[in-house]
Scaffold this active site. Structure first.
Site, PDB file in Angstrom:
ATOM      1  N   GLY A  45       0.779  -1.234   0.000  1.00 43.67           N
ATOM      2  CA  GLY A  45       0.000   0.000   0.000  1.00 43.67           C
ATOM      3  C   GLY A  45       0.813   1.288   0.000  1.00 43.67           C
ATOM      4  O   GLY A  45       0.352   2.318  -0.479  1.00 43.67           O
ATOM      5  N   ASP A 101       1.038   3.620   4.334  1.00 42.35           N
ATOM      6  CA  ASP A 101      -0.098   4.304   3.711  1.00 42.35           C
ATOM      7  C   ASP A 101      -1.149   4.672   4.751  1.00 42.35           C
ATOM      8  O   ASP A 101      -1.724   5.742   4.709  1.00 42.35           O
ATOM      9  CB  ASP A 101      -0.716   3.466   2.581  1.00 42.35           C
ATOM     10  CG  ASP A 101      -1.047   2.047   3.009  1.00 42.35           C
ATOM     11  OD1 ASP A 101      -0.544   1.599   4.057  1.00 42.35           O
ATOM     12  OD2 ASP A 101      -1.812   1.368   2.300  1.00 42.35           O
ATOM     13  N   ASP A 104      -3.997   1.957  11.234  1.00 46.64           N
ATOM     14  CA  ASP A 104      -5.356   1.597  11.608  1.00 46.64           C
ATOM     15  C   ASP A 104      -5.325   1.162  13.087  1.00 46.64           C
ATOM     16  O   ASP A 104      -5.325   2.009  13.976  1.00 46.64           O
ATOM     17  CB  ASP A 104      -5.780   0.487  10.634  1.00 46.64           C
ATOM     18  CG  ASP A 104      -7.263   0.210  10.639  1.00 46.64           C
ATOM     19  OD1 ASP A 104      -8.038   1.070  11.076  1.00 46.64           O
ATOM     20  OD2 ASP A 104      -7.663  -0.883  10.201  1.00 46.64           O
ATOM     21  N   THR A 105      -5.232  -0.130  13.370  1.00 47.17           N
ATOM     22  CA  THR A 105      -5.140  -0.568  14.767  1.00 47.17           C
ATOM     23  C   THR A 105      -3.775  -0.208  15.364  1.00 47.17           C
ATOM     24  O   THR A 105      -3.622  -0.131  16.575  1.00 47.17           O
ATOM     25  CB  THR A 105      -5.330  -2.094  14.900  1.00 47.17           C
ATOM     26  OG1 THR A 105      -4.236  -2.754  14.253  1.00 47.17           O
ATOM     27  CG2 THR A 105      -6.640  -2.540  14.286  1.00 47.17           C
ATOM     28  N   GLY A 106      -2.773  -0.072  14.512  1.00 40.55           N
ATOM     29  CA  GLY A 106      -1.413   0.210  14.971  1.00 40.55           C
ATOM     30  C   GLY A 106      -0.577  -1.050  15.171  1.00 40.55           C
ATOM     31  O   GLY A 106       0.618  -0.979  15.451  1.00 40.55           O
ATOM     32  N   ARG A 166      -5.845   0.273  -6.100  1.00 37.03           N
ATOM     33  CA  ARG A 166      -4.557   0.838  -5.670  1.00 37.03           C
ATOM     34  C   ARG A 166      -4.063   1.913  -6.633  1.00 37.03           C
ATOM     35  O   ARG A 166      -3.312   2.800  -6.249  1.00 37.03           O
ATOM     36  CB  ARG A 166      -3.494  -0.260  -5.587  1.00 37.03           C
ATOM     37  CG  ARG A 166      -3.706  -1.292  -4.475  1.00 37.03           C
ATOM     38  CD  ARG A 166      -2.428  -2.099  -4.300  1.00 37.03           C
ATOM     39  NE  ARG A 166      -2.601  -3.372  -3.625  1.00 37.03           N
ATOM     40  CZ  ARG A 166      -2.563  -3.533  -2.296  1.00 37.03           C
ATOM     41  NH1 ARG A 166      -2.382  -2.503  -1.517  1.00 37.03           N
ATOM     42  NH2 ARG A 166      -2.703  -4.730  -1.767  1.00 37.03           N
TER      43      ARG A 166
HETATM   44  C1  PRP Z   1      -2.500  -2.277   5.674  1.00 30.94           C
HETATM   45  C2  PRP Z   1      -1.716  -0.988   5.728  1.00 30.94           C
HETATM   46  C3  PRP Z   1      -0.910  -1.114   6.980  1.00 30.94           C
HETATM   47  C4  PRP Z   1      -1.803  -1.947   7.869  1.00 30.94           C
HETATM   48  C5  PRP Z   1      -2.472  -1.053   8.847  1.00 30.94           C
HETATM   49  O1  PRP Z   1      -1.715  -3.232   5.062  1.00 30.94           O
HETATM   50  O2  PRP Z   1      -0.881  -0.837   4.605  1.00 30.94           O
HETATM   51  O3  PRP Z   1       0.311  -1.782   6.765  1.00 30.94           O
HETATM   52  O4  PRP Z   1      -2.769  -2.594   7.040  1.00 30.94           O
HETATM   53  O5  PRP Z   1      -3.272  -1.796   9.726  1.00 30.94           O
HETATM   54  P1  PRP Z   1      -3.011  -1.913  11.285  1.00 30.94           P
HETATM   55  O6  PRP Z   1      -2.669  -0.544  11.790  1.00 30.94           O
HETATM   56  O7  PRP Z   1      -4.375  -2.377  11.779  1.00 30.94           O
HETATM   57  O8  PRP Z   1      -1.960  -2.921  11.531  1.00 30.94           O
HETATM   58  P2  PRP Z   1      -2.263  -4.591   4.433  1.00 30.94           P
HETATM   59  O9  PRP Z   1      -1.953  -5.710   5.376  1.00 30.94           O
HETATM   60  O10 PRP Z   1      -3.709  -4.421   4.029  1.00 30.94           O
HETATM   61  O11 PRP Z   1      -1.327  -4.795   3.163  1.00 30.94           O
HETATM   62  P3  PRP Z   1      -1.185  -3.945   1.808  1.00 30.94           P
HETATM   63  O12 PRP Z   1      -0.397  -2.702   2.161  1.00 30.94           O
HETATM   64  O13 PRP Z   1      -0.430  -4.862   0.907  1.00 30.94           O
HETATM   65  O14 PRP Z   1      -2.568  -3.615   1.293  1.00 30.94           O
END
Ligand code: PRP
Length: 179
Positions: A45, A101, A104-106, A166
């Site tokens: 991402g 990118d 979210d939860t961290g 994306r």
């Molecule tokens: C997404 C994003 C972060 C993570 C955030 O990645 O890019 O790395 O989730 O979430 P969190 O704060 O709850 O841990 P994803 O696993 O969807 O992979 P991608 O970047 O390949 O889409």
């Protein structure tokens, strides 16, 4: 605008302008380090944001990539992550800025920071294009934030739903019929 979106939340010009500001802040902070700053981008991402950000850096930098995936269900408090692709090189004693990118939860960042710390990074900071503070489950320090956003289903500029969207050059809110 892509037909599956309710609206554009952050347009292309806003992303470029904010990326310039963040690159300036980071360049100023790391202007005088003995070892070069390494931007560590988390796949996939963060790729468009890394590309935008690095164009505006005014200091020498290096880049590297990690791909991690969480396993365990979201309901588990001890979600752990698996390394799908590790860094190509040693980061020992280098200052690191992790490029994300969205936070979210961290939990992803919490785990990655620990991994990079164990690899002997000199310092670790985080830059994230988006921050969704309402979703945070663990405390994590994000030094540079592009935009704080509400708890909406966002896609584009690297962010996907089932690997789609994306490529969009902006951040949009996905219509509920499509997720
Ligand atoms: C997404 C994003 C972060 C993570 C955030 O990645 O890019 O790395 O989730 O979430 P969190 O704060 O709850 O841990 P994803 O696993 O969807 O992979 P991608 O970047 O390949 O889409």
């Amino acid at each position: 605008m892509h037909a599956h979106l309710d609206k554009i939340l952050i347009n292309q010009v806003e992303i470029v302008e904010r990326s310039k500001q963040l690159a300036k802040e980071i360049s100023e902070k790391y202007a005088k380090t003995d070892k070069p700053l390494i931007l560590v981008a988390l796949l996939k991402g963060s790729v468009p944001f890394l590309a935008e950000l690095m164009k505006h850096m005014s200091i020498d930098i290096e880049i590297d990539f990690m791909d991690v995936s969480s396993y365990g269900t979201n309901m588990e408090s001890t979600r752990d992550i698996r390394i799908l692709k590790d860094l190509d090189r040693s980061i020992k004693e280098h200052p690191i800025v992790i490029v994300e990118d969205i936070v979210d939860t961290g939990r992803t960042l919490q785990a990655v920071i620990k991994i990079l710390d164990n690899k002997g990074a000199q310092s670790i900071e985080v830059v994230s294009l988006l921050d969704k503070p309402s979703r945070r489950e663990v405390e994590v320090d994000v030094a540079y934030i592009g935009f704080e956003i509400p708890n909406e289903f966002v896609v584009g500029f690297g962010l996907d739903f089932a690997e789609k969207y994306r490529e969009l050059p902006y951040i949009g809110i996905l219509h509920k019929d499509f997720y």
